[in-house]
Design a protein around this motif. Sequence first.
Motif: not given
Lengths: 381, 648
Positions: A339, A342-343, A346, A373, B37, B40-41
């Motif tokens: 997580q 990923q964040v 992003s 991810v 998550t 944003t994914l």
Amino acid sequence: MSQLSGPEIKHTLRKLEFPLCAKEALTKIGQLLISNRTPTLKHMDLALDLMAELVFCEVDRRGNKRPSPLTSIDELQLIDALYDYFNSTANETSRNSVFLSLFSGTTAMMRLGVLSKLVSIAVGVPSPPILISASTWMQQLGNTSPNSIQLAKALVRDYFILAPNTVPKLKILPKIAPQFVANFLTAVANIYFCDGKKDLFTFPPQCLLETITFWIKENPGLCIAAQQMQPSLPQGAIAMEATTPFAGLLKWCILASIYNQDFDLYGQLHLGLISSILEIPVLTTPRAISAQHLVVPAGSIHRYALETHSKLKRGEGGDRQKLFKEDQTLQLCLDRFAQAVQVALSVKCVYGNIEDLFTQLQQLPQNRLLHIVIGTHKQNK
Amino acid sequence: MPVGEDLVNLSDEEYVVQNAKNALKVDPVAAKAWMITAKTLYPHNFAVQFEAYKIEKEAGHVKEAAKYFSDLLGKFQQEPQFWQEIDNVTSALRIEADGNDPEKQFLCEMFKHISLDVQHQLLLFTAERCEDTMEHCRLLLLLLQKFPTAVATYGPRLVDTLLSAEKHSHASNQPVNPYRKLLVCDLLPLLGAENVPVELAPKLLFKLLHKSTEFYLCCLDLSRNSQDPNINVEDPWKKLFGVLELTGRHLGWETYLTNFGNNWTKESYWQKILTFCQSHKALTIEDHSNTKQLLYCLTIFFLHCLYDYNLSLTPEACPGQIQTNLVLIEGFTDVNLPTPASEPKSKRRKGDSDNTLPHITVDKAENKNVINNFLMAVNCWDLFHSSDYLQREFAKVNSHIKLDPWLSKFLIDYAIYKGRDDDALNRLQQINEPNLMLTKNIRHASILYLRKNYTACFENILLTVQSFPITNRGTLSSQLIVGGTQRHLHFLPITQMAVLQYCIKLLTRCIRENLLKHSNSYNELAIGNVLVLLQLDWPQEEDILPSIMEQIHQRGSFSYLLFQAYIINVDILEELTYLWTEQGGQITLDILPHLGQRRIGTRGADKGVKEEIRQIIKRQIARNNEPLDQLVMKFITQERGHILQSLM
């Protein structure tokens, strides 16, 4: 300033009793460092002499090291003098100049005791001018440097171990001195969950964890505060980039489960951190999180996996990955890791070798989210 | 965290979302981390983004839900599922007061956390998507209420939409309809707000003023008889003045004429109008703008005066009492009485001489405002008719606002005030409503008396008395007659006593004036009838008695067969008895029913007859306490023939 020569100044000041001489010396030092745009070498030397002899009383008038340093009472009086001096110096650049001169260089470690007590008082009162200077100091020396970590340890001891009942007072600290808190967080993050060579693996005290979680939840911009504002430095000084506390604190949250720490509070901190990451403004050059810092937890995870694996091997054996999949502690750890990665990716705030980050992540035990991810970002490249 | 085999078969998107959902029940914090998550994914996946929003909404997180909702609005306007949610939001906004529905409350609260830009966008999109005109208008209005800066762009457009929607709706001939209400009550105040740069054409402004005036008048009218909250508008006059101010501001009118403020009085405003007229003496067609401003300001002011006047014609009754209406009638004058003090000069317009204007009275001091209200309305009406051009322009406004039903009552009063009998009669004859018949008959009688048509006057008196408001008894008036020579008008309360008294006074005058027409003016029947009538408000007109007694004395005899039935007043009986005695002149009193057949000489009297008359008079005196109104009413209704005879 005075037309007096160096020796004359020293001579005049020496006539004064401590702590009066320290007070007067501070004023002189200020004048020497600030009056000219760039102090001459001569002035610098004189200032350093005054610090060593008349402020910290480390040497005698001949420059020989004193056998006995300051008594506790003397130290208290000195801290009082320093506190008054810094609090009454309104110009931030001047204050930072004197602060940095007093507490850096070869004498930095020696004077850390005085510094820690001074900053500790500045936190408790609180005194924004001193906190700003302390923040600048941490940043210029590196907020993960041993000096900064020592300061952080001292503050943790004063406020979270010795006097945890003062913690509620600290709740508004991020509003008063956001840069200082950000730098403090970065330093603090490096105290715990670290496999130092000789130190034992330690965990933050509960009330520290609670306070940090609260700070971050309530102040989404706190972690990047030190990066958002450049400290005012003397001319010619190079501003050092502050490391944000993201990677360090994320590591706590990621590793918490496999070290059997309180899931709840780390979960909240984790959410606070990734929410804060979402708020980071997009920049052309990312600077908030280093890929190299972000990947740090991987080592601990590997070690945990190995240990678990070896424990299980003695039993019935079987499929390793299947065991990992069924290990909820491990999966929670990997979910949080995925997580966070990923964040951070992003919002494009990760800098450094991202390729290496992926390589290391791919070597971790299997986790579906991590897989997703990695897949997503490989695809997007 | 549940890791079921079922998760394995899900797609990546579903897997992430499902994890968030699963965590929601056991660990909301973890659920949120999962959702962030997922968001944003899959930034372009509506299902994921919408799910994230729903999770925040269900968790009751207002700020987060607002943020997610805003994101969705920016990216997924076309998704039907999201439109449904947008509709939920806008419908929740419109019934903000409804505290019972937690979801609606949440959505309202969420709306407040959405940035202004997005709020604006949301309302605009919704309005434009809306197929129902009313809904569309309501939404645009909501937008304008929340975003005053949007008024300049969307305000005029919404005005047009509402005007045409009203025109095409089935309610177009009803001034109070939902479109008009939205236009007048909700939209116009927004257009009228200070610092809103809205462009409105003069023609449209006048149209809006017409529509508003018509609407508020109708509301005022309806609200008196209805508790319908759709009709009850708070302080309609203040709002109508607001519309006038708005119009004036756009057209550059004098602010002293358009700004009524909080403490204005009719007097001071009238002075402003006079000032305006003074400084713009020649109002001609060329002076279009000034005429318009005078015309509209005066119209609104006049309507306000007229409204107050109409209200004051039915004064508030004390608790427990019946409400009484007032009606303007021609009163009576008596040169022998002292001239009453006339009202202050300021109430009258310059150039009017006091003598040509009637003196107006009303019985109770607390009802005095009816006079001022009436005179102010008269002032306005006179000003409307002071120039042909203004008169024509007012007629046009009247045709737009349809004022005639409002004016009809006033115009009768105005005609009476101006002494225009023909006009008054004409207007009276148009009245057919049963509840107005009584006042119609009274005024009819009054005018017929003025025209010396005594028998016709009596017929109307008879009609009046026959249709009495029995429930409202009232009292006798002391102001039906005033001194001086100037005309006298009176606001007569519609009560049994007051109306009867007025009728009696009319009839008395009819009979007495009719007497004067004949050269041989001794008419015992007429005299007898007058004596009966004088009794009702005795001794108000006791001055008449001496001359009547003198006539009887001269003639030496008085024969009145209705004597026993109707004359019971002690004073009158005493006077007559005196004439009958030796000292009084020993007239012959012919008051016994059968005396005619057994008449004997006046002297050498028949003792039996004398005794009989004495007994009759005694009996009449004993009846002194009988209710006179009933006696007089019986007289009018049952002795029609005898009364008519005295009017021929």
